[in-house]
Design an enzyme around this catalytic site. Structure first.
Site, short mmCIF file in Angstrom:
data_model
loop_
_atom_site.label_atom_id
_atom_site.label_comp_id
_atom_site.label_asym_id
_atom_site.label_seq_id
_atom_site.Cartn_x
_atom_site.Cartn_y
_atom_site.Cartn_z
NE ARG A 1 29.80 -9.24 8.33
CZ ARG A 1 30.47 -10.31 7.89
NH1 ARG A 1 31.42 -10.17 6.99
NH2 ARG A 1 30.20 -11.50 8.35
CE LYS B 1 32.81 -18.85 5.53
NZ LYS B 1 33.46 -19.07 4.25
CD GLU C 1 38.88 -19.56 3.48
OE1 GLU C 1 38.66 -18.44 3.96
OE2 GLU C 1 39.82 -20.30 3.82
P1 ATP Z 1 32.48 -15.54 7.62
O1 ATP Z 1 32.87 -14.32 8.39
O2 ATP Z 1 31.16 -16.08 8.00
O3 ATP Z 1 33.52 -16.61 7.59
P2 ATP Z 1 33.49 -14.74 5.15
O4 ATP Z 1 33.38 -13.36 4.63
O5 ATP Z 1 34.80 -15.10 5.68
O6 ATP Z 1 32.31 -15.00 6.17
P3 ATP Z 1 33.50 -15.97 2.62
O7 ATP Z 1 33.29 -17.38 2.28
O8 ATP Z 1 34.81 -15.37 2.40
O9 ATP Z 1 33.07 -15.83 4.12
O10 ATP Z 1 32.37 -15.08 1.97
C1 ATP Z 1 31.97 -15.15 0.65
C2 ATP Z 1 31.29 -13.86 0.30
O11 ATP Z 1 30.16 -13.65 1.14
C3 ATP Z 1 32.20 -12.67 0.49
O12 ATP Z 1 32.10 -11.85 -0.66
C4 ATP Z 1 31.67 -11.99 1.70
O13 ATP Z 1 31.88 -10.61 1.63
C5 ATP Z 1 30.20 -12.35 1.67
N1 ATP Z 1 29.62 -12.34 3.01
C6 ATP Z 1 30.04 -13.04 4.08
N2 ATP Z 1 29.32 -12.73 5.16
C7 ATP Z 1 28.40 -11.83 4.78
C8 ATP Z 1 27.36 -11.10 5.44
N3 ATP Z 1 27.11 -11.27 6.74
N4 ATP Z 1 26.61 -10.24 4.70
C9 ATP Z 1 26.84 -10.08 3.40
N5 ATP Z 1 27.81 -10.72 2.72
C10 ATP Z 1 28.59 -11.58 3.39
MG MG Z 2 36.39 -14.61 4.11
#
Ligand code: ATP
Ligand code: MG
Length: 551
Positions: free
Chosen positions: A260, A270, A34
């Site tokens: 994760r 983020k 995102e």
């Molecule tokens: P954040 O919690 O930092 O905002 P998010 O999951 O909301 O992370 P996205 O931009 O939606 O951020 O993530 C893109 C992809 O990265 C998703 O498929 C998510 O599952 C993966 N991802 C995010 N954080 C991690 C992590 N700590 N380890 C592995 N994969 C991750």
């Molecule tokens: Mg997300």
């Protein structure tokens, strides 16, 4: 599979089985960020996994922006994410994709669900919706709008879309099961009114699809075969499958979840990283203390070491916490193998070689790397006045040779790639501070053993005092003082390390570094790994970030 040495993870096993059974012909994965912030080290695990699977199986991996929430999203983030994924060394073949590219198709599918009696316009407000939803232990209640005729819902959906209805007063919901033990299945919202301009579609839409309604359909449009996400989405899978089985999709993707990456001493959210930036605790998203990809890059961490680290991680069905030392191991290993060597004196102490002619200068030669002949050798001007590090001299002559392998009065050290010298006299100022050492050099000792009876205590680094460059060094420590900054009471902000940045000014570095360019990596011998900082360096002065200290 091209890489047979690495142990296979469960996703590789699923893919292998799907290929063997002929269920798929080619693997298609995607990385779906995102654009509401910069990517961090956690995302790197997902990037390496998704692009890695495509590479291993000769398939493709799309970069797809999940831009369904315009309040928080921005083109700045889109551009930064593109740069970061490229820097990591991955390619998505062609243009990046965007959820917003599919808004029209998603809307058509929403209309289809309404027509089929599988979705309805609900007029409960947010609070009522919560009440009706029930809890983990209590089933929900049907919305009073659940049985509204499809034609009426269709008309209202259109009104929502054109902006004729107020935000928060209506939603489109899937008609599934208010008694489901899985709360995600209790008539989830699939469209919300949001009169917010979108960074790509502008004012075109007044409604935006929910993540769950968008994600699987996007996967289906792109022919994604294995939609790999993190464990927190496991409870969303039944909903993902409900949509893929209730809509006329061009393909049926499947979702798989893995644990994760969590690192101790490191924030991988983020939202929280944005807070650090917005509140000015750090110098932007690419502050070298940030665990963002751009911060790591600016700090001097190499893309290869990020990939090696990610490849070393288990792809499991459980979450765990990885010790940041494991990441540091890969950072040091790559820099040790590839960084040019150089000398830089952080805490300069002048020495004068009394027996070296005043106007003489000879060019000594040092290897660019101890075991890399392909890296160019260095030229080190040797002059009567030199700098060594203050910590490499001690006034206490009773220190044993074993304990202090450096310079004391009356004894010898070797200057790295240079002569053996002896310290003869300490010069102090009125306040009693040591300002200079008078030394003598032993001719004929460059690359040669010293004469009998001359036993250097050790080898120290040095630079010419009259033919070297000045530079500033930014030394970084952990950003947080505790291993789990967001566990327990209070805010993670309370655990920021006040000493995470130390600026060391007026360091003296060997002449050849004058030609160093932004992003170039070095090992400053006996000190650590450093990288030229693009932001703070100027034509007058180079600034280096310490990537990591030597072990
Ligand atoms: P954040 O919690 O930092 O905002 P998010 O999951 O909301 O992370 P996205 O931009 O939606 O951020 O993530 C893109 C992809 O990265 C998703 O498929 C998510 O599952 C993966 N991802 C995010 N954080 C991690 C992590 N700590 N380890 C592995 N994969 C991750
Ligand atoms: Mg997300």
């Amino acid at each position: 599979m091209t890489d047979i040495e690495k142990p296979t993870n469960f996703i590789q096993q699923v893919i292998t089985a799907d290929l063997e059974a002929g269920r798929i012909k080619e693997v298609v994965t995607r990385f779906p960020p995102e654009p509401n912030g910069y990517l961090h080290i956690g995302h790197a695990k997902s990037i390496c996994l998704n692009f890695g699977l495509a590479e291993q199986f000769g398939g493709t991996c799309n970069l797809r922006f999940d831009d369904t929430n315009p309040d928080k999203e921005d083109d700045e983030y889109v551009q930064a994410i593109i740069e970061d994924v490229r820097w990591l060394g991955f390619d998505w073949g062609g243009e990046p994709r965007f959820a917003s590219d599919y808004f029209g198709q998603l809307y058509t599918w929403a209309q289809q669900l309404v027509t089929d009696g599988k979705a309805y316009i609900c007029e409960l407000n947010a609070e009522q919706m919560r009440e009706y939803r029930g809890t983990l232990t209590e089933v929900g209640k049907n919305s009073p709008f659940r049985e509204r005729p499809a034609a009426e819902s269709l008309e209202l959906l259109e009104q929502m879309k054109i902006g004729a209805i107020d935000e928060g007063t209506m939603t489109l919901r899937a008609k599934i099961d208010m008694n489901s033990p899985n709360i995600n299945m209790r008539d989830p919202v699939i469209y919300r009114i949001k009169k917010v301009p979108h960074h790509r579609t502008g004012d075109e839409w007044n409604i935006y699809p929910a993540y769950d309604f968008a994600h699987g359909q996007e996967d289906a449009i792109e022919g994604v075969t294995h939609s790999v996400c993190t464990l927190e989405f496991a409870a969303n899978r039944p909903l993902y499958e409900w949509f893929t089985s209730n809509l006329p999709l061009p393909s049926i993707p499947r979702q798989y979840e893995f644990g994760r990456l969590n690192l101790n001493y490191t924030m991988t959210s983020k939202r929280k990283l944005k807070q650090l930036v917005d509140e000015g605790h750090v110098d932007g998203w690419n502050d070298p203390r940030m665990p963002t990809i751009s911060g790591l890059r600016r700090r001097g961490v190499t893309a290869a070491s990020v990939r090696e680290f990610c490849d070393s991680l288990a792809v499991a069905k459980t979450d765990g916490i990885v010790d940041v030392a494991q990441f540091e191991h890969f950072i040091r290993e790559d820099l040790n193998n590839n960084a040019n060597r150089a000398m830089c004196v952080l805490n300069p102490l002048k020495i004068t070689l009394n027996n070296y002619p005043e106007d003489q200068q000879e060019m000594l030669v040092a290897p660019g790397h101890p075991n890399r002949d392909d890296l160019p050798a260095r030229e080190l001007p040797f002059t009567r006045e030199l700098y060594i590090d203050r910590n490499d001299f001690n006034e206490d002559t009773t220190l044993s040779r074993k304990k202090f392998k450096r310079l004391v009065i009356g004894e010898y050290v070797r200057l790295r790639s240079g002569y053996v010298i002896r310290a003869d006299e300490v010069i102090k100022d009125a306040a009693g501070e040591i300002v200079e050492l008078i030394c003598s050099y032993i001719p004929g000792t460059v690359g040669q053993d010293p004469p009998e009876g001359v036993r250097p205590r050790g080898v120290i680094h040095w630079v010419s005092a009259t033919n070297s460059i000045d530079c500033d060094l930014y030394l970084y420590e952990k950003l947080f003082t505790v291993a789990a900054p967001d566990a327990g009471e209070g805010s993670f902000i309370d655990h920021l390390n006040p000493d995470s940045l130390q600026v060391v000014k007026q360091c003296k570095a060997e002449l050849g570094l004058a030609a160093a360019t932004a992003g170039q990596h070095f090992q400053f011998e006996r000190e650590g790994y450093y990288c030229v900082d693009a932001k703070h360096s100027s034509a007058d002065k180079l600034v280096f970030n310490r990537t990591i200290a030597l072990r």
